[in-house]
Motif scaffolding. Structure first.
Motif, mmCIF file in Angstrom:
data_model
loop_
_atom_site.group_PDB
_atom_site.id
_atom_site.type_symbol
_atom_site.label_atom_id
_atom_site.label_comp_id
_atom_site.label_asym_id
_atom_site.label_seq_id
_atom_site.Cartn_x
_atom_site.Cartn_y
_atom_site.Cartn_z
ATOM 1 N N ALA A 146 -10.906 -9.726 14.408
ATOM 2 C CA ALA A 146 -11.275 -9.147 15.703
ATOM 3 C C ALA A 146 -10.773 -7.713 15.824
ATOM 4 O O ALA A 146 -11.496 -6.838 16.327
ATOM 5 C CB ALA A 146 -10.696 -9.995 16.835
ATOM 6 N N ARG A 147 -9.578 -7.453 15.360
ATOM 7 C CA ARG A 147 -8.992 -6.125 15.464
ATOM 8 C C ARG A 147 -9.838 -5.098 14.709
ATOM 9 O O ARG A 147 -10.152 -4.019 15.211
ATOM 10 C CB ARG A 147 -7.563 -6.150 14.916
ATOM 11 N N ILE A 148 -10.222 -5.444 13.464
ATOM 12 C CA ILE A 148 -11.028 -4.517 12.663
ATOM 13 C C ILE A 148 -12.429 -4.390 13.253
ATOM 14 O O ILE A 148 -13.005 -3.291 13.306
ATOM 15 C CB ILE A 148 -11.100 -4.981 11.195
ATOM 16 N N SER A 149 -12.987 -5.495 13.701
ATOM 17 C CA SER A 149 -14.334 -5.482 14.265
ATOM 18 C C SER A 149 -14.405 -4.614 15.509
ATOM 19 O O SER A 149 -15.371 -3.856 15.709
ATOM 20 C CB SER A 149 -14.786 -6.913 14.602
ATOM 21 N N ASP A 202 -19.004 -5.983 19.331
ATOM 22 C CA ASP A 202 -18.624 -6.955 20.340
ATOM 23 C C ASP A 202 -18.056 -8.168 19.612
ATOM 24 O O ASP A 202 -18.566 -8.564 18.552
ATOM 25 C CB ASP A 202 -19.823 -7.373 21.177
ATOM 26 N N VAL A 203 -17.019 -8.772 20.167
ATOM 27 C CA VAL A 203 -16.351 -9.897 19.509
ATOM 28 C C VAL A 203 -16.288 -11.085 20.454
ATOM 29 O O VAL A 203 -15.828 -10.973 21.593
ATOM 30 C CB VAL A 203 -14.924 -9.520 19.058
ATOM 31 N N VAL A 204 -16.773 -12.219 19.961
ATOM 32 C CA VAL A 204 -16.663 -13.486 20.679
ATOM 33 C C VAL A 204 -15.879 -14.428 19.769
ATOM 34 O O VAL A 204 -16.175 -14.539 18.580
ATOM 35 C CB VAL A 204 -18.041 -14.090 20.991
ATOM 36 N N ALA A 205 -14.858 -15.089 20.306
ATOM 37 C CA ALA A 205 -13.989 -15.913 19.467
ATOM 38 C C ALA A 205 -13.835 -17.305 20.047
ATOM 39 O O ALA A 205 -13.699 -17.481 21.257
ATOM 40 C CB ALA A 205 -12.622 -15.256 19.324
ATOM 41 N N LEU A 206 -13.881 -18.288 19.165
ATOM 42 C CA LEU A 206 -13.666 -19.681 19.544
ATOM 43 C C LEU A 206 -12.201 -20.001 19.312
ATOM 44 O O LEU A 206 -11.707 -19.869 18.188
ATOM 45 C CB LEU A 206 -14.544 -20.607 18.697
ATOM 46 N N ARG A 207 -11.512 -20.404 20.343
ATOM 47 C CA ARG A 207 -10.097 -20.714 20.215
ATOM 48 C C ARG A 207 -9.890 -21.852 19.240
ATOM 49 O O ARG A 207 -10.599 -22.864 19.278
ATOM 50 C CB ARG A 207 -9.488 -21.067 21.571
ATOM 51 N N ARG A 208 -8.903 -21.678 18.353
ATOM 52 C CA ARG A 208 -8.654 -22.655 17.296
ATOM 53 C C ARG A 208 -8.435 -24.046 17.858
ATOM 54 O O ARG A 208 -8.967 -25.030 17.369
ATOM 55 C CB ARG A 208 -7.450 -22.227 16.460
ATOM 56 N N VAL A 240 -6.010 -9.211 21.042
ATOM 57 C CA VAL A 240 -6.857 -8.041 20.811
ATOM 58 C C VAL A 240 -7.668 -7.789 22.079
ATOM 59 O O VAL A 240 -8.307 -8.711 22.607
ATOM 60 C CB VAL A 240 -7.797 -8.260 19.609
ATOM 61 N N GLU A 241 -7.660 -6.566 22.534
ATOM 62 C CA GLU A 241 -8.392 -6.237 23.754
ATOM 63 C C GLU A 241 -9.895 -6.298 23.520
ATOM 64 O O GLU A 241 -10.387 -5.977 22.438
ATOM 65 C CB GLU A 241 -8.012 -4.837 24.234
ATOM 66 N N ILE A 289 -16.228 -15.275 15.924
ATOM 67 C CA ILE A 289 -15.120 -15.737 15.084
ATOM 68 C C ILE A 289 -14.794 -17.175 15.453
ATOM 69 O O ILE A 289 -14.384 -17.464 16.581
ATOM 70 C CB ILE A 289 -13.879 -14.841 15.267
ATOM 71 N N VAL A 290 -14.993 -18.082 14.513
ATOM 72 C CA VAL A 290 -14.735 -19.502 14.746
ATOM 73 C C VAL A 290 -13.347 -19.812 14.194
ATOM 74 O O VAL A 290 -13.164 -19.974 12.989
ATOM 75 C CB VAL A 290 -15.807 -20.380 14.077
ATOM 76 N N GLY A 291 -12.365 -19.868 15.089
ATOM 77 C CA GLY A 291 -10.975 -20.046 14.699
ATOM 78 C C GLY A 291 -10.189 -18.788 15.009
ATOM 79 O O GLY A 291 -10.085 -17.897 14.172
ATOM 80 N N TYR A 292 -9.635 -18.705 16.213
ATOM 81 C CA TYR A 292 -8.999 -17.469 16.647
ATOM 82 C C TYR A 292 -7.481 -17.555 16.496
ATOM 83 O O TYR A 292 -6.732 -17.458 17.457
ATOM 84 C CB TYR A 292 -9.397 -17.168 18.090
#
Length: 354
Positions: free
Chosen positions: A174-177, A183-189, A213-214, A163-166
């Motif tokens: 992320a919650r639904i995923s 597995d979820v990897v997120a780039l902080r906005r 999201v945990e 996710i590009v833009g958290y």
């Protein structure tokens, strides 16, 4: 951020330029007896000068609008503008942008439907919806061998979504995923490192903020290529700012897995469309799903319409089914805050661009 002090007894002239029903306008009027509401709907691409009387614009202290963006010369009393958009890229460079007027946005109104649109594209790809639609269109029931070899779904529980833009939308994705077992990897906005003790933090209140999201791995902006290389699905949920414009270019696309899926629910300018089309033509990426484009409406002869690995939707991902109720709650809450000289929700940060 707070608005300047105003006379407690002065009437509050509010100008609404959207074509809202009377029920919405009545909610605004009911906030306080001091509210004097002017309603002059301005259609898309219509000249506001021909719709909004000059004296109404001149006396407006608060305005709810989308594309009417006056400066101090025509709206000298204007102190706060509530935009009917989440993004503020269309305001950048205008007289309003360069004024002292406070700008607030609709951020937080549509994270749920936009996140659902992104996940819809993930599930459609994982379960080969486009292929089954083509089979249905020709009334074709394929062999068991074909079904087993070509229609076996992807194992989402063994897949990673980047996710590009958290922000609010990214967290909902992320919650639904995570509920799907991904597995979820997120780039902080903001792209910054985690805030350390004693460091200054932003305290502006945001409408619709939700908790973390945990099980999400968060990365700084410097690790964008790492996120892209790890992801089977990449969801773009960043605002369009000078920092994010063109952030997904040829090198970023090349960093993605050849079988990856790119889902763009942010803004068209975030992606280099020419580089994206070139990659698709070379067989790189399984699917690109876009709700937003550099040019809108998307030209009828644009290759995205007909490309076998492209899905186009007409900028509808953020449509909220309870829109009027939610934006009415946000705007009336902010009106009460404004009259009480309290901090407003969703104050746009001109420096950061959202």
């Amino acid at each position: 951020m707070t608005t300047p002090a105003r006379s407690a007894l002065a009437p509050l002239h509010v100008l609404v330029t959207l074509d809202f029903p009377e029920s919405f306008l009545d909610r605004v009027r009911a906030v306080d007896p001091r509210v004097v509401l002017d309603h002059h709907p301005v259609a898309e691409h219509e000249d506001p000068a021909g719709v909004v009387p000059a004296h109404v614009l001149a006396r407006a202290e608060v305005m709810y609008t989308s594309a009417v963006l006056p400066g101090p010369d025509t709206a000298p009393s204007l102190r706060w503008v509530q935009l009917d958009t989440s993004g503020i890229d269309h305001v950048r460079g205008t007289s309003l942008w360069h004024s002292d007027c406070v700008i607030t946005t609709l951020g937080g109104v549509s994270p749920a439907p936009l996140a659902e649109w992104i996940i819809m594209m993930v599930l459609a790809h994982a379960h080969h919806l486009r292929t089954t639609e083509r089979l249905a269109a020709t009334h074709t029931w394929p062999s068991r061998e074909y079904r087993w070899n070509s229609l076996m779904p992807r194992n989402l529980r063994a897949s990673t979504i980047g996710i590009v833009g958290y922000g609010r939308i990214g967290k909902e994705v992320a919650r639904i995923s995570r509920a799907l077992g991904m597995d979820v990897v997120a780039l902080r906005r903001g792209g910054s490192a985690p805030v350390e003790a004693g460091s200054p933090v932003r305290t502006e209140e945001r409408f619709g903020d939700s908790g973390d999201v945990e099980g999400v791995t968060e990365l700084p902006a410097s690790q964008l290529h790492d996120l892209l290389a790890r992801s089977d699905y990449v969801a773009l949920t960043v605002p369009l700012t000078p920092q994010t414009e063109g952030m997904i270019g040829a090198s970023e696309i090349a960093a993605m897995k050849p079988t990856a899926v790119l889902v763009n629910g942010s803004r068209g300018g975030v992606v280099d469309e020419a580089a994206l089309l070139a990659a698709l033509d070379q067989g790189h990426l399984d699917l690109v799903a876009s709700d937003v484009f550099d040019a809108e409406p998307l030209p009828v002869d644009h290759p995205f319409w007909s490309h076998e690995r492209s899905v186009v939707t007409p900028h509808v991902a953020g449509f909220a089914p309870d829109y009027l109720d939610v934006v009415g709650t946000l705007f009336t809450d902010n009106l009460r805050r404004y009259l009480a000289d309290s901090p407003l929700l969703n104050v746009a940060d001109r420096e950061r661009g959202y």
